[in-house]
Write a protein that holds these residues in place. Structure first.
Motif, short mmCIF file in Angstrom:
data_model
loop_
_atom_site.label_atom_id
_atom_site.label_comp_id
_atom_site.label_asym_id
_atom_site.label_seq_id
_atom_site.Cartn_x
_atom_site.Cartn_y
_atom_site.Cartn_z
N ASP A 69 -14.21 -93.66 -80.48
CA ASP A 69 -14.03 -95.53 -80.59
C ASP A 69 -12.93 -96.35 -81.21
OD1 ASP A 69 -14.20 -96.19 -83.50
OD2 ASP A 69 -16.42 -95.49 -83.14
N ALA A 70 -12.32 -96.82 -80.99
CA ALA A 70 -11.34 -97.62 -80.79
C ALA A 70 -10.71 -97.37 -82.24
CB ALA A 70 -10.56 -98.90 -80.37
N LYS A 71 -11.59 -97.80 -83.59
CA LYS A 71 -11.38 -97.69 -84.60
C LYS A 71 -10.58 -96.45 -85.88
CE LYS A 71 -12.79 -99.07 -89.20
NZ LYS A 71 -13.83 -99.68 -89.82
N LEU A 72 -11.95 -95.37 -84.75
CA LEU A 72 -11.66 -93.93 -85.22
C LEU A 72 -10.58 -93.19 -84.84
CD1 LEU A 72 -13.74 -92.40 -87.66
CD2 LEU A 72 -14.86 -91.21 -85.40
N ARG A 73 -9.89 -93.48 -83.70
CA ARG A 73 -9.14 -93.16 -82.71
C ARG A 73 -7.80 -93.22 -83.12
NH1 ARG A 73 -9.48 -95.24 -77.17
NH2 ARG A 73 -11.41 -94.66 -77.14
N GLY A 74 -7.70 -94.70 -83.97
CA GLY A 74 -6.61 -95.03 -84.99
C GLY A 74 -6.47 -93.97 -85.73
N GLN A 75 -7.40 -93.64 -86.63
CA GLN A 75 -7.42 -92.59 -87.83
C GLN A 75 -6.85 -91.68 -87.68
OE1 GLN A 75 -11.17 -93.67 -89.89
NE2 GLN A 75 -10.93 -95.22 -90.05
N MET A 76 -7.83 -91.03 -86.42
CA MET A 76 -7.56 -89.61 -86.12
C MET A 76 -6.24 -89.21 -85.59
SD MET A 76 -10.05 -88.34 -86.97
CE MET A 76 -9.48 -85.78 -86.49
N VAL B 176 -2.55 -83.87 -74.31
CA VAL B 176 -2.78 -84.51 -73.38
C VAL B 176 -3.21 -85.85 -73.25
CG1 VAL B 176 -3.61 -83.91 -71.24
CG2 VAL B 176 -2.69 -82.22 -71.93
N THR B 177 -2.24 -86.66 -72.79
CA THR B 177 -3.87 -87.96 -72.90
C THR B 177 -3.27 -88.65 -71.66
OG1 THR B 177 -3.79 -89.73 -74.76
CG2 THR B 177 -1.58 -89.18 -74.28
N HIS B 178 -4.18 -90.38 -72.01
CA HIS B 178 -4.13 -90.88 -70.82
C HIS B 178 -3.39 -92.07 -71.39
CE1 HIS B 178 -8.10 -91.09 -71.21
NE2 HIS B 178 -7.97 -92.52 -71.40
N ASP B 179 -3.70 -91.99 -72.90
CA ASP B 179 -3.52 -93.26 -73.49
C ASP B 179 -2.38 -93.46 -74.02
OD1 ASP B 179 -5.38 -94.35 -76.12
OD2 ASP B 179 -3.32 -94.33 -75.76
N GLN B 180 -1.41 -94.08 -73.17
CA GLN B 180 0.07 -94.40 -74.31
C GLN B 180 0.54 -94.70 -75.13
OE1 GLN B 180 2.15 -97.87 -72.58
NE2 GLN B 180 0.35 -98.31 -71.18
N THR B 181 -0.74 -95.07 -75.82
CA THR B 181 -0.07 -95.43 -77.62
C THR B 181 -0.76 -94.76 -77.95
OG1 THR B 181 -2.35 -97.16 -77.42
CG2 THR B 181 -1.23 -96.80 -79.15
N GLU B 182 -0.97 -93.33 -77.68
CA GLU B 182 -1.02 -91.58 -77.87
C GLU B 182 0.27 -91.39 -77.55
OE1 GLU B 182 -4.75 -89.58 -77.22
OE2 GLU B 182 -5.79 -91.13 -78.17
N ALA B 183 0.61 -91.46 -76.64
CA ALA B 183 2.08 -91.13 -76.41
C ALA B 183 2.85 -91.36 -76.85
CB ALA B 183 1.86 -91.42 -74.53
N SER C 243 12.40 -89.36 -75.45
CA SER C 243 11.92 -89.77 -76.71
C SER C 243 10.66 -90.97 -75.71
CB SER C 243 12.53 -90.28 -77.72
OG SER C 243 13.97 -90.59 -76.80
N PRO C 244 9.89 -91.10 -76.60
CA PRO C 244 9.30 -92.63 -76.00
C PRO C 244 9.81 -93.55 -75.98
CG PRO C 244 8.00 -91.37 -77.85
CD PRO C 244 9.24 -90.95 -77.71
N ARG C 245 11.00 -93.98 -76.36
CA ARG C 245 12.01 -95.30 -76.74
C ARG C 245 12.48 -94.94 -75.26
NH1 ARG C 245 13.78 -99.08 -81.62
NH2 ARG C 245 11.40 -97.60 -82.65
N VAL D 122 7.53 -94.80 -63.69
CA VAL D 122 7.67 -94.12 -65.17
C VAL D 122 7.73 -95.96 -65.82
CG1 VAL D 122 9.19 -93.92 -67.31
CG2 VAL D 122 8.04 -92.22 -65.22
N ALA D 123 8.52 -96.96 -64.98
CA ALA D 123 7.85 -98.37 -65.35
C ALA D 123 6.98 -98.67 -65.92
CB ALA D 123 9.74 -99.05 -64.76
N GLY D 124 6.55 -98.21 -64.85
CA GLY D 124 5.56 -99.62 -64.71
C GLY D 124 3.58 -98.38 -65.85
N PHE D 125 3.76 -97.40 -65.69
CA PHE D 125 3.36 -96.87 -66.73
C PHE D 125 3.10 -96.81 -67.99
CE2 PHE D 125 0.77 -92.81 -68.77
CZ PHE D 125 -0.16 -92.72 -67.66
N ILE D 126 4.57 -97.09 -69.11
CA ILE D 126 4.51 -97.05 -70.02
C ILE D 126 5.21 -98.54 -70.18
CG2 ILE D 126 6.77 -96.39 -71.50
CD1 ILE D 126 4.71 -93.97 -70.81
N GLY D 127 4.16 -98.93 -71.08
CA GLY D 127 4.06 -100.26 -71.77
C GLY D 127 2.24 -100.83 -71.03
N SER D 128 2.02 -102.27 -71.93
CA SER D 128 1.21 -102.70 -72.29
C SER D 128 1.18 -103.87 -72.61
CB SER D 128 -0.35 -101.63 -72.76
OG SER D 128 -1.22 -102.82 -72.50
N PRO D 129 1.09 -104.99 -72.42
CA PRO D 129 0.89 -104.61 -70.63
C PRO D 129 1.75 -104.90 -69.94
CG PRO D 129 0.61 -107.47 -71.83
CD PRO D 129 1.16 -106.45 -73.10
#
Lengths: 277, 416
Positions: B166-173, B191-198, B218-220, B231-238
């Motif tokens: 779940d979201a909270k645990l994910r942040g910790q891990m 490997v991830t589809h979650d861009q926060t992790e990326a 690099s992420p930046r 890439v522009a559309g995939f990275i960044g949320s919203p």
């Protein structure tokens, strides 16, 4: 659930249980009746007696029943063990590997399972006599494998499919050879499936009558169901109902014991916790 | 520890579909590389080819200087954390972690020492005698990591390890994995589809689309200087807003009014009938709250606000706009490719949470035109990408990273 509903379910359940267990209770009751008491017209024996048991264990019928019991145990256990071992490898291959003819193997197994026993017993009788397998343990183990293998392959391959493939891949990444992954990870996980399969296979072999009566002639290999059919009464005007009932009860006991022992091993959900929960 | 090199790796399935198409990627020793992309982009397949669970159709996979294409997984000395953990349910936590050592026939005393060590890193001591079935999701995750770190593998591979938490645990891990990787300094592919992790974990991120590498940076750099529309559309949320526009004489005519480009950018864009202007939500602001000095560095426009979302620390406003059918079709296609679905053409803008703009009203907005990007809708290419600036960002990230690893190692030596 209201009290009324509970009572309703309880009564319904009891009725079903009574309906299922009544024949067994009747056999137990019969086995305790003396020969003159068999047709007394009531469910319970007038006087409970163990003369039937004495007759099959120590009396006239003992020389027919006791060797048959030994044969049945030996033949069925060996047939079950071989079937489980072979089925484990076959089912693993069917569940995991992609090879041509996979469907063919499964459907052949099914075809063998539904093939009527009675139609092959005569040719088998002739063949066995020719090659000297008639009236031997091996002569029964082989046909029993044809009964037990198909069902074992089917149930086990269903079990193997349930085991997440990742389990095995994890083992391989951890440094296991395919054989080590099979032995250390897959086999322990499949154990409940193997036990279930073993019980089913054992019952199938244990309950067989046609092969037993046709392919044997002496106590060297005659199994219990066949022996029961050869019981005779005290005179030719008397049918051996009591001893047959007693033997039937005795033969049922190992089956019940087997289920009770393995019941603990057939725990559903052993794989819980392997993957996400 | 080892570097991983991939040269023109191709994975073609039986039906001829290339799941991974000509991927060349160098992962340096000790680097944390993220493979990211929408579902079906081939990222997991690529990871499984590294570890050896998937055959390589063509190309070379080189780990630590040795070509491993034909080696079995067990000969590659890599450890992997699976998406659903793949713990052995019949073994205790202790034996689960010890499993790789047992296979390697390590003596008992050494096994105990090593398992104890990983258990203390992951705080699993009190659970060692339990079975996986009795553990919580986070604990199972830690056991899976314990099994990965217990032996001296050349690299760690993670296949979406946090997606079942779940979201909270994910942040910790996530923080835990970052800490562990810095401390051990082992080459890691994640490997991830979650861009926060990326964005948070990776030293470098490799963005994949339909089996083809889009950009490795690099992420930046991915965020500031995306190579293309995808890439522009995939990275960044919203996600980044793409406004259809026509370009002429250094001016872009967008639904939100004209934008003037500086000379070098204007030259690169040229005159075009249709371009897509990429503006990140946070480049917008409520015009009434913008500093006077900044106002003329951007463009002002007024627009109807459809919906606002107030999140406490920030606020989003949705601004619908009209667009030509051609542009709308292009945007829809892009949204579908990014696993989303765009029902209407609208811009999502981030405004100050103190802003009094409310939904349904007409309001004045401002946006910073210095950081916008202009994309060619046909090729998807970023016409205004500044490669030098991007490379500089990645170089800086590399330096920061080296400093971090050194500090982490220094700390580890002090505490040890």
């Amino acid at each position: 659930m209201s009290t009324r509903e509970k009572v309703g379910w309880g009564v319904g359940g009891l009725l079903i249980v009574a309906y299922c267990l009544f024949p067994i209770a009747w056999i137990v009751s019969l086995s305790f009746k003396s020969s003159s008491d068999i047709s007394n017209g009531s469910f319970l024996p007038t006087v409970a007696t163990n003369e039937n048991y004495a007759q099959i264990l120590t009396g006239d019928a003992a020389e027919l029943f006791l060797p048959a019991l030994r044969n049945s145990f030996g033949i069925c256990l060996i047939a079950t063990a071989i079937a489980c071992l072979l089925a484990m490898f076959a089912a693993y291959a069917i569940a995991r590997l992609d090879f041509p003819g996979k469907k063919l193997i499964l459907s052949t197994a099914l075809a063998v399972a539904i093939f009527p026993v009675i139609s092959i017993v005569t040719p088998l009788f002739n063949l066995w006599r020719e090659i000297g397998l008639y009236d031997t343990w091996l002569g029964l183990i082989l046909p029993y494998l044809s009964l037990t293998l198909p069902i074992s392959i089917w149930t086990l391959s269903a079990f193997f499919r349930e085991i997440p493939w990742e389990m095995e891949q994890a083992a391989q990444v951890d440094g296991a050879t395919p054989w080590q992954a099979f032995r250390k990870v897959i086999v322990p996980l499949a154990a409940p499936g193997v036990f279930t399969t073993a019980i089913i296979a054992f019952f199938l072999a244990w309950n067989d009558f046609v092969y037993g009566i046709s392919l044997t002639s002496t106590s060297a290999s005659r199994p219990v169901p066949a022996a029961l059919g050869l019981f005779t009464g005290a005179s030719q005007f008397e049918s051996p109902t009591g001893p047959i009932a007693a033997a039937a009860v005795l033969v049922t006991i190992p089956v019940v014991v087997l289920v009770l022992i393995f019941q603990r091993r057939i725990v559903a959900g052993l794989t819980n916790g392997a993957v996400k929960g | 520890m080892a570097a991983i090199e991939m040269n023109h790796i191709v994975k073609r399935y039986g039906d001829g579909y290339p799941a991974v198409n000509d991927v060349s990627l160098d992962i340096a020793d000790g680097e944390f590389m993220i493979l990211v992309g929408p579902s079906g982009c081939g990222k997991s397949t690529l990871l499984r080819m590294i570890v050896g669970l998937e055959d390589i159709t063509s190309g070379d996979m080189v780990i630590g200087g040795t070509r491993v294409n034909d080696k079995a997984p067990r000969e590659r000395n890599l450890s992997m954390v699976f998406q659903n953990y793949a713990l052995y349910p019949h073994l205790t936590v202790y034996e689960n972690i010890a499993f790789p050592l047992r296979l390697a026939k390590v003596p008992d005393a050494e096994v105990r020492a090593k398992v104890e060590q990983s258990a203390s890193i992951l705080e699993l001591h009190e659970h060692l005698q339990r079975k996986p079935a009795n553990l919580s999701g986070g604990q199972r995750q830690r056991v899976a990591m314990g099994r990965a770190i217990v032996r001296d593998a050349d690299a760690f591979l993670f296949d979406e390890p946090l997606s079942n938490l779940d979201a909270k645990l994910r942040g910790q891990m996530r923080a835990e994995i970052a800490r562990l990787q810095r401390r051990l300094g082992i080459t890691t592919v994640y490997v991830t589809h979650d861009q926060t992790e990326a964005m948070t974990l990776g030293d470098r991120v490799c963005v994949l689309r339909k089996g083809v590498v889009q950009q490795v940076a690099s992420p930046r750099e991915l965020y500031e200087q995306p190579a293309n529309l995808f890439v522009a559309g995939f990275i960044g949320s919203p996600p980044m807003n793409f406004l259809p526009a026509s370009a002429a004489n250094g001016k872009l005519d967008t639904p939100f009014g004209p934008i003037t480009l500086d000379e070098s950018r204007a030259a690169r864009v040229g005159d075009r009938d249709l371009v897509l202007v990429g503006v990140r939500p946070e480049m917008f602001e409520d015009a009434s709250l913008v500093d006077e000095a900044l106002l003329d560095r951007g463009a002002r426009f007024s627009a109807q606000v459809d919906v606002t979302e107030w999140l406490g620390d920030s606020q989003y406003a949705y601004l619908p706009y009209e667009s030509s059918p051609e542009a709308a079709a292009k945007l829809k296609e892009l949204a579908r490719e990014l696993d989303g679905d765009q029902l209407r053409t609208q811009a999502i803008v981030s405004i100050d949470s103190a802003s009094r703009i409310r939904e349904g009203s007409e309001a004045e907005f401002w946006f910073d035109t210095r950081r916008i990007h202009v994309f060619d809708p046909q090729s998807g290419e970023n016409l205004t990408r500044d490669e030098a600036a991007g490379a500089e960002l990645t170089r800086q990230a590399g330096e920061d990273r080296r400093a971090q690893v050194e500090r982490a190692r220094a700390r580890a030596t002090v505490s040890a």
